[in-house]
Design a protein around this motif. Structure first.
Motif, PDB file in Angstrom:
ATOM      1  N   LYS A   5      47.403  31.221  29.745  1.00 42.99           N
ATOM      2  CA  LYS A   5      47.967  32.336  29.250  1.00 42.99           C
ATOM      3  C   LYS A   5      47.208  33.771  29.595  1.00 42.99           C
ATOM      4  CE  LYS A   5      49.142  34.250  24.696  1.00 42.99           C
ATOM      5  NZ  LYS A   5      48.934  34.167  23.090  1.00 42.99           N
ATOM      6  N   PHE A   6      45.963  33.833  29.694  1.00 40.15           N
ATOM      7  CA  PHE A   6      45.209  34.803  29.933  1.00 40.15           C
ATOM      8  C   PHE A   6      45.451  35.417  31.274  1.00 40.15           C
ATOM      9  CE2 PHE A   6      42.296  31.375  30.343  1.00 40.15           C
ATOM     10  CZ  PHE A   6      41.667  31.712  31.634  1.00 40.15           C
ATOM     11  N   GLU A   7      45.754  34.506  32.250  1.00 40.49           N
ATOM     12  CA  GLU A   7      46.080  34.840  33.652  1.00 40.49           C
ATOM     13  C   GLU A   7      47.178  35.602  33.989  1.00 40.49           C
ATOM     14  OE1 GLU A   7      43.995  31.123  36.286  1.00 40.49           O
ATOM     15  OE2 GLU A   7      45.496  30.662  34.780  1.00 40.49           O
ATOM     16  N   LYS A   8      47.954  35.637  33.033  1.00 41.21           N
ATOM     17  CA  LYS A   8      49.053  36.597  32.920  1.00 41.21           C
ATOM     18  C   LYS A   8      49.039  38.035  32.469  1.00 41.21           C
ATOM     19  CE  LYS A   8      51.868  32.460  32.623  1.00 41.21           C
ATOM     20  NZ  LYS A   8      52.575  31.597  31.423  1.00 41.21           N
ATOM     21  N   LEU A   9      47.700  38.334  32.019  1.00 40.10           N
ATOM     22  CA  LEU A   9      47.583  39.580  31.167  1.00 40.10           C
ATOM     23  C   LEU A   9      47.090  40.510  32.215  1.00 40.10           C
ATOM     24  CD1 LEU A   9      46.076  38.418  27.933  1.00 40.10           C
ATOM     25  CD2 LEU A   9      48.436  39.051  28.597  1.00 40.10           C
ATOM     26  N   ARG A  10      47.471  41.782  32.592  1.00 37.74           N
ATOM     27  CA  ARG A  10      46.994  42.709  33.355  1.00 37.74           C
ATOM     28  C   ARG A  10      45.506  43.142  32.834  1.00 37.74           C
ATOM     29  NH1 ARG A  10      47.586  48.283  32.669  1.00 37.74           N
ATOM     30  NH2 ARG A  10      49.496  47.569  31.210  1.00 37.74           N
TER      31      ARG A  10
END
Length: 121
Positions: A5-10
């Protein structure tokens, strides 16, 4: 390929990049700062992205908000270390200003993201 999930966060990507820049510039500090300012600023800079990642794995938005708060505290720690580096003449005004601006943008991005994490009813 699946991603965390965190890898999708800018904000995670930005904090990862910021951490690498801090790592690079702190490597130019005097060697006698190795166990003091260098270690402190690097740990704090890495902690920004680490807390975003850790918080994203939580079960609630409230918990994620708490970890974004930890990231913001780590960012404030980095900014304080940058001030220390400037006072000790390890950073000139131009370098300090560039890092300060990046930190400010990251802080605002994280704050805006945290505001979107309303508790689900």
């Amino acid at each position: 390929m699946e991603t965390f999930k965190f890898e999708k966060l800018r904000i995670w990507h930005t904090s990862m990049d910021f951490g690498e820049l801090i790592f690079e510039v702190s490597g130019r500090f005097p060697n006698d700062e190795k166990y003091n300012l260098i270690s402190q600023i690097r740990r704090a800079a890495d902690s920004i992205a680490l807390n975003i990642a850790e918080g994203s794995t939580g079960q609630t938005n409230k918990e994620f908000r708490k970890f974004i708060g930890y990231s913001l505290r780590s960012l404030a720690e980095v900014v304080t270390c940058l001030h220390k580096a400037k006072r000790r003449k390890y950073l000139n005004d131009s370098k300090f200003s560039a890092f300060y601006k990046q930190a400010f943008v990251l802080m605002n991005s994280m704050g805006a993201f945290r505001a979107t994490l309303k508790e689900r009813k």
